[in-house]
Design a protein around this motif. Sequence first.
Motif, PDB file in Angstrom:
ATOM      1  N   LEU A  89      10.505  -0.908  -1.424  1.00 34.71           N
ATOM      2  CA  LEU A  89      10.119   0.000  -0.338  1.00 34.71           C
ATOM      3  C   LEU A  89       9.596  -0.782   0.865  1.00 34.71           C
ATOM      4  O   LEU A  89       9.876  -0.422   2.017  1.00 34.71           O
ATOM      5  CB  LEU A  89       9.060   0.985  -0.831  1.00 34.71           C
ATOM      6  N   LYS A  90       8.857  -1.853   0.603  1.00 32.20           N
ATOM      7  CA  LYS A  90       8.394  -2.705   1.698  1.00 32.20           C
ATOM      8  C   LYS A  90       9.582  -3.375   2.381  1.00 32.20           C
ATOM      9  O   LYS A  90       9.636  -3.459   3.618  1.00 32.20           O
ATOM     10  CB  LYS A  90       7.436  -3.776   1.157  1.00 32.20           C
ATOM     11  N   LEU A 108       1.047  -7.712  -2.012  1.00 31.98           N
ATOM     12  CA  LEU A 108       2.285  -7.215  -1.412  1.00 31.98           C
ATOM     13  C   LEU A 108       2.029  -6.520  -0.078  1.00 31.98           C
ATOM     14  O   LEU A 108       2.971  -6.098   0.599  1.00 31.98           O
ATOM     15  CB  LEU A 108       2.995  -6.257  -2.366  1.00 31.98           C
ATOM     16  N   GLY A 109       0.769  -6.368   0.283  1.00 30.69           N
ATOM     17  CA  GLY A 109       0.438  -5.759   1.566  1.00 30.69           C
ATOM     18  C   GLY A 109       0.308  -4.254   1.528  1.00 30.69           C
ATOM     19  O   GLY A 109       0.386  -3.590   2.568  1.00 30.69           O
ATOM     20  N   VAL A 110       0.077  -3.688   0.340  1.00 33.48           N
ATOM     21  CA  VAL A 110      -0.104  -2.238   0.229  1.00 33.48           C
ATOM     22  C   VAL A 110      -1.549  -1.904   0.588  1.00 33.48           C
ATOM     23  O   VAL A 110      -2.488  -2.387  -0.051  1.00 33.48           O
ATOM     24  CB  VAL A 110       0.207  -1.740  -1.204  1.00 33.48           C
ATOM     25  N   SER A 111      -1.732  -1.097   1.615  1.00 32.36           N
ATOM     26  CA  SER A 111      -3.088  -0.783   2.074  1.00 32.36           C
ATOM     27  C   SER A 111      -3.663   0.456   1.406  1.00 32.36           C
ATOM     28  O   SER A 111      -4.880   0.653   1.384  1.00 32.36           O
ATOM     29  CB  SER A 111      -3.103  -0.591   3.593  1.00 32.36           C
ATOM     30  N   ARG A 112      -2.808   1.308   0.851  1.00 32.62           N
ATOM     31  CA  ARG A 112      -3.265   2.542   0.209  1.00 32.62           C
ATOM     32  C   ARG A 112      -2.999   2.454  -1.284  1.00 32.62           C
ATOM     33  O   ARG A 112      -1.914   2.798  -1.758  1.00 32.62           O
ATOM     34  CB  ARG A 112      -2.538   3.746   0.802  1.00 32.62           C
ATOM     35  N   ILE A 113      -3.983   1.952  -2.015  1.00 28.58           N
ATOM     36  CA  ILE A 113      -3.857   1.799  -3.462  1.00 28.58           C
ATOM     37  C   ILE A 113      -4.754   2.833  -4.128  1.00 28.58           C
ATOM     38  O   ILE A 113      -5.948   2.922  -3.822  1.00 28.58           O
ATOM     39  CB  ILE A 113      -4.244   0.379  -3.905  1.00 28.58           C
TER      40      ILE A 113
END
Length: 217
Positions: A87-88, A111-116
């Motif tokens: 998705l990224k 991975l740079g996911v800000s909403r975990i």
Amino acid sequence: MAHFTVIGLGRFGITASLELIHLGHTVTGIDSSEKLAEHYADELTHTVICDATDERALKELNLTQSDGVLVAIGEDMQASLLTTLHLKNIGVKQLWVKANNKAHHSILAKLGVSRIVHPEEEMGVRVAQALNYPMVNDYISIGHGYYVVEIKLIDDLDNITLRKLLGDKIHAVETLLVKRAHELYSKPHEAFKVRAGDSLLLCGTRAVLKSLAPRLV
């Protein structure tokens, strides 16, 4: 109205999907299980049978047009991480991912996911807060140690001013709103008299709000 995509139609994913529908949005639900996709076909806007670990398959779904994508894959951490990476890679910006443990969270952060999202932990915290502070109906953290809490006043707290109710914390807590039946009072003055059954929306630090608890029970 916005359009969201939820990948993984287990208990968490379908609960989020149905709540988004209830809020007036449209939702595409994606799952590798034909049985799950068919089961929820009448409840969601669209359902798609897809292996989300296949980047080519995800590209065909045009997910960059969604206002947000939630990866709600359950215990299969590898599938969750592969899906997130794809998705990224295809350019999804508003990406929310359910994490199952600390290791999962750490990799998602790399991975740079800000909403975990940690649904079980977050619900556990809410339940503990409700047990510890039964007068608090709901709360939200707004960052930097500040919280907004909703408090319902008990029968003993009737026809008293906000100044008396909050005491020496009157200037350390912001009274944002008082709800009384169908009436709303925004930012009431300290001389405002509250009544039993009123709901108050207060904002302050955790320490200050905690110190108020004995006065509200």
